[in-house]
Scaffold this active site. Structure first.
Site, PDB file in Angstrom:
ATOM      1  N   CYS A 120      41.569  41.319  42.498  1.00  0.00           N
ATOM      2  CA  CYS A 120      42.249  42.395  43.218  1.00  0.00           C
ATOM      3  C   CYS A 120      41.458  43.706  43.086  1.00  0.00           C
ATOM      4  CB  CYS A 120      43.668  42.551  42.676  1.00  0.00           C
ATOM      5  SG  CYS A 120      44.674  43.724  43.580  1.00  0.00           S
ATOM      6  N   CYS A 121      41.016  44.013  41.860  1.00  0.00           N
ATOM      7  CA  CYS A 121      40.229  45.233  41.648  1.00  0.00           C
ATOM      8  C   CYS A 121      38.911  45.170  42.423  1.00  0.00           C
ATOM      9  CB  CYS A 121      39.949  45.452  40.167  1.00  0.00           C
ATOM     10  SG  CYS A 121      41.355  46.072  39.227  1.00  0.00           S
ATOM     11  N   CYS A 205      46.349  52.520  40.118  1.00  0.00           N
ATOM     12  CA  CYS A 205      47.311  52.000  41.088  1.00  0.00           C
ATOM     13  C   CYS A 205      48.725  52.066  40.505  1.00  0.00           C
ATOM     14  CB  CYS A 205      46.966  50.558  41.444  1.00  0.00           C
ATOM     15  SG  CYS A 205      45.437  50.415  42.385  1.00  0.00           S
ATOM     16  N   CYS A 208      49.934  49.052  38.317  1.00  0.00           N
ATOM     17  CA  CYS A 208      49.039  48.671  37.212  1.00  0.00           C
ATOM     18  C   CYS A 208      48.800  49.777  36.191  1.00  0.00           C
ATOM     19  CB  CYS A 208      47.718  48.190  37.772  1.00  0.00           C
ATOM     20  SG  CYS A 208      47.891  46.720  38.783  1.00  0.00           S
ATOM     21  N   CYS A 236      38.279  48.419  35.556  1.00  0.00           N
ATOM     22  CA  CYS A 236      38.480  47.730  36.839  1.00  0.00           C
ATOM     23  C   CYS A 236      37.181  47.157  37.373  1.00  0.00           C
ATOM     24  CB  CYS A 236      39.066  48.694  37.865  1.00  0.00           C
ATOM     25  SG  CYS A 236      37.952  50.060  38.236  1.00  0.00           S
TER      26      CYS A 236
HETATM   27 FE1  SF4 Z   1      44.817  45.645  42.226  1.00  0.00          FE
HETATM   28 FE2  SF4 Z   1      46.028  46.660  40.100  1.00  0.00          FE
HETATM   29 FE3  SF4 Z   1      43.335  46.673  40.295  1.00  0.00          FE
HETATM   30 FE4  SF4 Z   1      44.875  48.284  41.812  1.00  0.00          FE
HETATM   31  S1  SF4 Z   1      44.597  48.356  39.554  1.00  0.00           S
HETATM   32  S2  SF4 Z   1      43.143  47.131  42.475  1.00  0.00           S
HETATM   33  S3  SF4 Z   1      46.627  46.927  42.275  1.00  0.00           S
HETATM   34  S4  SF4 Z   1      44.706  44.886  40.087  1.00  0.00           S
END
Ligand code: SF4
Length: 245
Positions: A120-121, A205, A208, A236
Site C-alpha cells: 500500500c505504501c 495517513c 495508519c 514507509c
Molecule cells: Fe497505505 Fe497506510 Fe501506507 Fe498510507 S500509511 S500508504 S494508508 S499503508
C-alpha cells in the site's frame, strides 16, 4: 526533465557544514525550480517552508497526497498555500495501480500483514514520490535525527543515486529536535497541523498514524497494530529503499 546534475564530492562536505537557512538559500538560488521541499506538512516541513520563504527567490513545495490523509492535513495545505502565496504540487497514486490494489486486497489491506502495508505504501507513497523526485535535482526533506533510531545518523546533505541519476538530498533541520522546531514555529506564527495538540508526534495517513504517549517513540503511532511502541523499521519506504521503480 530528469536529473543531469554532476555532483562534486567536496560540495557535499561544504553543504553539511552549512546552517538551515544557508542550505535552503543555496538550494533555490543554485538550482531554481529543480530544487523542491517535498513535505508531508509535519512540524519540520512547515518550519522549512517558512524559512525558505524568507531566503528563496522562488519557493517550490511538493507533496505526496496518498488520498488517505487526515482532513486536518488537507486544511493545513490550503493554509500554507494562502500564507506563502504558493501552489503545492500534489503527486497522487497512479489510478490503475491503485484500482488493481484495492480490487485485489481491499481498502484496508494494511491491517492484514506487513507485506500488504508495504505494498500500500509503495502504491500510495513511494511511487508518487519517485515521480516527484524525477522533477528535482535537490530534494529537501524534513528528516530529523530525533525522529527515530533509524534516522539518528541523518546527514544534512547526502547524494541519493536514483536509477536516472544522482540527486542531492538535504535535511536542513536534521540536527534540530522537536522542541526547537516548536519554538521556531511559535516565534514565527507558522501554521502547523492541529493534530499535534491531540497527541500526534508523527502524522501520515489517517488510519495508519495515531497519537503517542509521552514515553513512546515519536513514530510509535505509525502502524501501531504491528509494533506498539518501538520505532524500529517504522518507515514507509520513501526514505529507506531505492526509490527507482
Ligand atoms: Fe497505505 Fe497506510 Fe501506507 Fe498510507 S500509511 S500508504 S494508508 S499503508
Amino acid at each position: 526533465m530528469e536529473s543531469t546534475v554532476e555532483i562534486d564530492p567536496n560540495l557535499i562536505n561544504q553543504l553539511n557544514a552549512m546552517g538551515p537557512e544557508a542550505l535552503l538559500a543555496w538550494a533555490f538560488e543554485t538550482h531554481g525550480d529543480r530544487a523542491g521541499i517535498i513535505s508531508s506538512f509535519q512540524d519540520t516541513g512547515c518550519a522549512m517552508i517558512d524559512m525558505a520563504s524568507g531566503v528563496a527567490p522562488e519557493l517550490r513545495v511538493l507533496t505526496v497526497d496518498t488520498l488517505r490523509l487526515h482532513s486536518e492535513t488537507y486544511a493545513l495545505m490550503d493554509k500554507i498555500e494562502a500564507r506563502y502565496g504558493i501552489e503545492v504540487e500534489r503527486f497522487t497514486p497512479d489510478p490503475d495501480r491503485l484500482r488493481k490494489m484495492i480490487n485485489q486486497h481491499g481498502l484496508y489491506l494494511f491491517f492484514d500483514s506487513e507485506p500488504k502495508q508495504e505494498y500500500c505504501c509503495q502504491v500510495r507513497k513511494v511511487e508518487p514520490n519517485v515521480r516527484a523526485l524525477r522533477t528535482v535535482d535537490v530534494w529537501i526533506t524534513g528528516l530529523r535525527r530525533d525522529h527515530s533510531n533509524l534516522r539518528s545518523d541523518t546527514s544534512k546533505a547526502t547524494v541519493v543515486q536514483e536509477e536516472w541519476g544522482p540527486i542531492i538530498k538535504l535535511a536542513p533541520l536534521a540536527e534540530w529536535d522537536s522542541a526547537r522546531v516548536l519554538k521556531y514555529n511559535e516565534a514565527h506564527n507558522v501554521p502547523i497541523n492541529p493534530l499535534y495538540a491531540q497527541g500526534y508526534t508523527s502524522i501520515g495517513c489517517a488510519v495508519c498514524s495515531t497519537p503517542t504517549l509521552p514515553w513512546e517513540d515519536k513514530r510509535a503511532g505509525r502502524w501501531r497494530w504491528f509494533n506498539a511502541t518501538s520505532d524500529d523499521d517504522k518507515e514507509c519506504g520513501i526514505h529507506t529503499q531505492g526509490s527507482g521503480i
